[in-house]
Design a protein around this motif. Sequence first.
Motif, PDB file in Angstrom:
ATOM      1  N   ARG A   1       0.829  -1.211   0.000  1.00  0.00           N
ATOM      2  CA  ARG A   1       0.000   0.000   0.000  1.00  0.00           C
ATOM      3  C   ARG A   1       0.865   1.263   0.000  1.00  0.00           C
ATOM      4  O   ARG A   1       0.527   2.268  -0.634  1.00  0.00           O
ATOM      5  CB  ARG A   1      -0.930   0.002   1.205  1.00  0.00           C
ATOM      6  CG  ARG A   1      -2.045   1.046   1.120  1.00  0.00           C
ATOM      7  CD  ARG A   1      -2.883   1.035   2.391  1.00  0.00           C
ATOM      8  NE  ARG A   1      -3.525  -0.243   2.619  1.00  0.00           N
ATOM      9  CZ  ARG A   1      -4.682  -0.621   2.075  1.00  0.00           C
ATOM     10  NH1 ARG A   1      -5.305   0.195   1.238  1.00  0.00           N
ATOM     11  NH2 ARG A   1      -5.208  -1.794   2.356  1.00  0.00           N
ATOM     12  N   ALA A   2       1.986   1.220   0.685  1.00  0.00           N
ATOM     13  CA  ALA A   2       2.838   2.401   0.795  1.00  0.00           C
ATOM     14  C   ALA A   2       3.964   2.428  -0.240  1.00  0.00           C
ATOM     15  O   ALA A   2       4.685   3.423  -0.337  1.00  0.00           O
ATOM     16  CB  ALA A   2       3.450   2.469   2.192  1.00  0.00           C
ATOM     17  N   ALA A   3       4.116   1.366  -1.015  1.00  0.00           N
ATOM     18  CA  ALA A   3       5.260   1.268  -1.924  1.00  0.00           C
ATOM     19  C   ALA A   3       5.194   2.274  -3.060  1.00  0.00           C
ATOM     20  O   ALA A   3       6.226   2.748  -3.546  1.00  0.00           O
ATOM     21  CB  ALA A   3       5.363  -0.149  -2.490  1.00  0.00           C
ATOM     22  N   GLY A   4       3.988   2.599  -3.514  1.00  0.00           N
ATOM     23  CA  GLY A   4       3.841   3.577  -4.580  1.00  0.00           C
ATOM     24  C   GLY A   4       4.035   3.026  -5.969  1.00  0.00           C
ATOM     25  O   GLY A   4       3.971   3.768  -6.948  1.00  0.00           O
ATOM     26  N   GLY A   5       4.265   1.723  -6.107  1.00  0.00           N
ATOM     27  CA  GLY A   5       4.440   1.120  -7.424  1.00  0.00           C
ATOM     28  C   GLY A   5       3.190   0.405  -7.884  1.00  0.00           C
ATOM     29  O   GLY A   5       2.086   0.677  -7.412  1.00  0.00           O
ATOM     30  N   TRP A   6       3.361  -0.530  -8.800  1.00  0.00           N
ATOM     31  CA  TRP A   6       2.225  -1.303  -9.310  1.00  0.00           C
ATOM     32  C   TRP A   6       2.634  -2.761  -9.489  1.00  0.00           C
ATOM     33  O   TRP A   6       3.819  -3.089  -9.573  1.00  0.00           O
ATOM     34  CB  TRP A   6       1.704  -0.721 -10.625  1.00  0.00           C
ATOM     35  CG  TRP A   6       2.750  -0.606 -11.707  1.00  0.00           C
ATOM     36  CD1 TRP A   6       3.505   0.489 -11.994  1.00  0.00           C
ATOM     37  CD2 TRP A   6       3.163  -1.629 -12.622  1.00  0.00           C
ATOM     38  NE1 TRP A   6       4.368   0.226 -13.026  1.00  0.00           N
ATOM     39  CE2 TRP A   6       4.178  -1.055 -13.442  1.00  0.00           C
ATOM     40  CE3 TRP A   6       2.785  -2.943 -12.835  1.00  0.00           C
ATOM     41  CZ2 TRP A   6       4.808  -1.781 -14.452  1.00  0.00           C
ATOM     42  CZ3 TRP A   6       3.423  -3.672 -13.839  1.00  0.00           C
ATOM     43  CH2 TRP A   6       4.413  -3.086 -14.639  1.00  0.00           C
ATOM     44  N   LEU A   7       1.608  -3.610  -9.534  1.00  0.00           N
ATOM     45  CA  LEU A   7       1.849  -5.054  -9.630  1.00  0.00           C
ATOM     46  C   LEU A   7       0.683  -5.712 -10.340  1.00  0.00           C
ATOM     47  O   LEU A   7      -0.477  -5.342 -10.135  1.00  0.00           O
ATOM     48  CB  LEU A   7       2.039  -5.639  -8.231  1.00  0.00           C
ATOM     49  CG  LEU A   7       2.212  -7.140  -8.066  1.00  0.00           C
ATOM     50  CD1 LEU A   7       3.182  -7.436  -6.908  1.00  0.00           C
ATOM     51  CD2 LEU A   7       0.877  -7.837  -7.780  1.00  0.00           C
TER      52      LEU A   7
ATOM     53  N   ILE B   1      -2.602  -4.212  -8.404  1.00  0.00           N
ATOM     54  CA  ILE B   1      -2.343  -3.221  -7.363  1.00  0.00           C
ATOM     55  C   ILE B   1      -1.666  -2.026  -8.039  1.00  0.00           C
ATOM     56  O   ILE B   1      -0.682  -2.187  -8.778  1.00  0.00           O
ATOM     57  CB  ILE B   1      -1.447  -3.783  -6.245  1.00  0.00           C
ATOM     58  CG1 ILE B   1      -2.227  -4.798  -5.401  1.00  0.00           C
ATOM     59  CG2 ILE B   1      -0.914  -2.667  -5.346  1.00  0.00           C
ATOM     60  CD1 ILE B   1      -1.467  -5.376  -4.240  1.00  0.00           C
ATOM     61  N   GLY B   2      -2.212  -0.846  -7.808  1.00  0.00           N
ATOM     62  CA  GLY B   2      -1.656   0.347  -8.434  1.00  0.00           C
ATOM     63  C   GLY B   2      -1.980   0.469  -9.908  1.00  0.00           C
ATOM     64  O   GLY B   2      -1.423   1.310 -10.607  1.00  0.00           O
TER      65      GLY B   2
ATOM     66  N   GLN C   1      -3.932   6.626  -8.979  1.00  0.00           N
ATOM     67  CA  GLN C   1      -3.294   7.706  -8.219  1.00  0.00           C
ATOM     68  C   GLN C   1      -2.449   7.128  -7.094  1.00  0.00           C
ATOM     69  O   GLN C   1      -1.388   7.657  -6.771  1.00  0.00           O
ATOM     70  CB  GLN C   1      -4.344   8.667  -7.680  1.00  0.00           C
ATOM     71  CG  GLN C   1      -5.002   9.511  -8.755  1.00  0.00           C
ATOM     72  CD  GLN C   1      -3.993  10.375  -9.504  1.00  0.00           C
ATOM     73  OE1 GLN C   1      -3.136  11.013  -8.898  1.00  0.00           O
ATOM     74  NE2 GLN C   1      -4.099  10.393 -10.819  1.00  0.00           N
ATOM     75  N   ARG C   2      -2.922   6.020  -6.490  1.00  0.00           N
ATOM     76  CA  ARG C   2      -2.147   5.414  -5.409  1.00  0.00           C
ATOM     77  C   ARG C   2      -0.806   4.927  -5.916  1.00  0.00           C
ATOM     78  O   ARG C   2       0.192   4.954  -5.188  1.00  0.00           O
ATOM     79  CB  ARG C   2      -2.941   4.216  -4.832  1.00  0.00           C
ATOM     80  CG  ARG C   2      -2.340   3.648  -3.558  1.00  0.00           C
ATOM     81  CD  ARG C   2      -2.605   2.161  -3.430  1.00  0.00           C
ATOM     82  NE  ARG C   2      -1.955   1.430  -4.481  1.00  0.00           N
ATOM     83  CZ  ARG C   2      -0.669   1.100  -4.482  1.00  0.00           C
ATOM     84  NH1 ARG C   2       0.115   1.444  -3.484  1.00  0.00           N
ATOM     85  NH2 ARG C   2      -0.148   0.414  -5.469  1.00  0.00           N
ATOM     86  N   GLY C   3      -0.748   4.492  -7.183  1.00  0.00           N
ATOM     87  CA  GLY C   3       0.491   3.976  -7.727  1.00  0.00           C
ATOM     88  C   GLY C   3       1.381   5.034  -8.344  1.00  0.00           C
ATOM     89  O   GLY C   3       2.425   4.734  -8.892  1.00  0.00           O
ATOM     90  N   MET C   4       0.971   6.308  -8.276  1.00  0.00           N
ATOM     91  CA  MET C   4       1.736   7.377  -8.917  1.00  0.00           C
ATOM     92  C   MET C   4       2.833   7.936  -8.019  1.00  0.00           C
ATOM     93  O   MET C   4       3.615   8.750  -8.455  1.00  0.00           O
ATOM     94  CB  MET C   4       0.791   8.538  -9.321  1.00  0.00           C
ATOM     95  CG  MET C   4      -0.211   8.176 -10.383  1.00  0.00           C
ATOM     96  SD  MET C   4       0.565   8.041 -11.992  1.00  0.00           S
ATOM     97  CE  MET C   4      -0.894   7.882 -13.025  1.00  0.00           C
TER      98      MET C   4
END
Length: 213
Positions: free
Chosen positions: A64-70, A196-197, A209-212
């Motif tokens: 959740r806090a990583a800021g990337g995507w998966l 995710i993201g 936006q969470r993944g940005m």
Amino acid sequence: MFVEQAWIVAALLALHRLYTAAMAPITFAIVPRHWTYRTDELDGADIRKMMEAFRTDLYKAGARAAGGWLYVFLHGEYDGEHGVFRLHLHGLCSREMIPVLRALREFWRYKTSKCEKDGSRAAIYRPIRMRLKPLYNMPAPISYIVKAFWPSRPVFIGADGTRRRVRSGQRIPEPHHSQVLLWLDRWKVTDLELLIGLRRTKSGFVRTQRGMR
């Protein structure tokens, strides 16, 4: 399924092209220990609950806090030597998610282990494998993530405890091949994937936006 498979591969390729070689996304595979089912248990496997539980584990590992995507997609293999199906995940992720996958290895479901018997060192079992080098021979590494065919690949355990998995996949024998097809037919393609993201759009996957961050 094959139309959806082509769409997903094209969407992941487009996502991959957004990055320079130094920041190129990585591929990985995850084989959760608790995703092994006997042939009489597969029909009771609920992929939606399994994927949500996996998402929860990723969040606990810091996704959740990583800021990337998966992105991950479900795959499975039949092991006739032990009469089980081994379900697992293939995926692509941004490099911000590498620490998350490494943290996931500390959870018992995904922990690397080494089996020893009679003093002999056996093969190391790695539930999480990552390829950190830039991808080549495209689109093969991307299309490998979304495989429609489930193979038969037995695993043999030696007298010294060594674990050998047959490399070449064969057609799953009946009636278990039909069993797999009937089980897969119960689910939508979107049930077999986890994002995710990212979110799906008509034109492909886009960052949320969470993944940005």
